[in-house]
Design a protein around this motif. Sequence first.
Motif, PDB file in Angstrom:
ATOM      1  N   LEU A   1       5.385  19.023  -2.941  1.00  0.00           N
ATOM      2  CA  LEU A   1       5.383  18.778  -4.374  1.00  0.00           C
ATOM      3  C   LEU A   1       5.731  20.055  -5.136  1.00  0.00           C
ATOM      4  CD1 LEU A   1       4.949  16.929  -6.787  1.00  0.00           C
ATOM      5  CD2 LEU A   1       2.552  17.629  -6.750  1.00  0.00           C
ATOM      6  N   SER A   2       5.199  21.179  -4.695  1.00  0.00           N
ATOM      7  CA  SER A   2       5.488  22.447  -5.362  1.00  0.00           C
ATOM      8  C   SER A   2       6.984  22.737  -5.327  1.00  0.00           C
ATOM      9  CB  SER A   2       4.706  23.572  -4.689  1.00  0.00           C
ATOM     10  OG  SER A   2       4.932  24.785  -5.358  1.00  0.00           O
ATOM     11  N   ARG A   3       7.630  22.458  -4.209  1.00  0.00           N
ATOM     12  CA  ARG A   3       9.085  22.651  -4.105  1.00  0.00           C
ATOM     13  C   ARG A   3       9.832  21.725  -5.063  1.00  0.00           C
ATOM     14  NH1 ARG A   3       8.987  22.322   2.161  1.00  0.00           N
ATOM     15  NH2 ARG A   3       8.181  24.379   2.642  1.00  0.00           N
ATOM     16  N   VAL A   4       9.421  20.457  -5.088  1.00  0.00           N
ATOM     17  CA  VAL A   4      10.085  19.468  -5.950  1.00  0.00           C
ATOM     18  C   VAL A   4       9.928  19.870  -7.415  1.00  0.00           C
ATOM     19  CG1 VAL A   4      10.007  17.065  -6.743  1.00  0.00           C
ATOM     20  CG2 VAL A   4       9.912  17.569  -4.301  1.00  0.00           C
ATOM     21  N   VAL A   5       8.708  20.181  -7.820  1.00  0.00           N
ATOM     22  CA  VAL A   5       8.457  20.579  -9.212  1.00  0.00           C
ATOM     23  C   VAL A   5       9.192  21.881  -9.522  1.00  0.00           C
ATOM     24  CG1 VAL A   5       6.673  21.352 -10.841  1.00  0.00           C
ATOM     25  CG2 VAL A   5       6.296  19.313  -9.428  1.00  0.00           C
ATOM     26  N   GLY A   6       9.220  22.794  -8.559  1.00  0.00           N
ATOM     27  CA  GLY A   6       9.954  24.047  -8.755  1.00  0.00           C
ATOM     28  C   GLY A   6      11.421  23.802  -9.042  1.00  0.00           C
ATOM     29  N   ARG A   7      12.021  22.887  -8.287  1.00  0.00           N
ATOM     30  CA  ARG A   7      13.435  22.569  -8.507  1.00  0.00           C
ATOM     31  C   ARG A   7      13.646  21.894  -9.866  1.00  0.00           C
ATOM     32  NH1 ARG A   7      18.261  24.027  -8.784  1.00  0.00           N
ATOM     33  NH2 ARG A   7      19.805  22.400  -8.432  1.00  0.00           N
ATOM     34  N   LEU A   8      12.766  20.957 -10.217  1.00  0.00           N
ATOM     35  CA  LEU A   8      12.876  20.302 -11.518  1.00  0.00           C
ATOM     36  C   LEU A   8      12.680  21.301 -12.660  1.00  0.00           C
ATOM     37  CD1 LEU A   8      10.929  16.987 -10.799  1.00  0.00           C
ATOM     38  CD2 LEU A   8      13.410  17.259 -11.054  1.00  0.00           C
TER      39      LEU A   8
END
Length: 156
Positions: free
Chosen positions: A63-70
Amino acid sequence: MVDADTVTRLRVVIGRLARELNATATGEGLTPTQASVLGLVTGRGPLGMAELAGLEGLNPTMLSRVVGRLDELELVQRRPDPADLRVVRVEVTPAGRRVHQRIRTLRTRAVSLCLERLPDEAARTLLDALPALEALVDELKVTKPDHDQPGVRRRG
């Protein structure tokens, strides 16, 4: 009840439908998971990371990666929770809201076009099945497989 082959067919078709709809997000340069997280934050946000992980069914690292990309794409932003500065809340940006709306519009248009091409009876059957499909989603949210006992399901 229903035989295992029929249940398997239902599960497979639901999965295929989800994959086809998820593919519409790729036009916006997002993965299906990124589009899903953006949708949750747009619809329910701002959300804490733990709550978002639970809703999306992702581990905190992913999730941290996904939110980071967003966040890099300026579709969401992370902000400290005023009630607890140790907690990060994720909220949609105006650009993220626009992207989410385009994805929703594309998905709605795709389903509409398909419904129009189906025979009237098949389209009506699908639309009449909406309450049952919504109930199925609700049940899937609360029913978890018991991995200790094959074939046994528990609620909660």
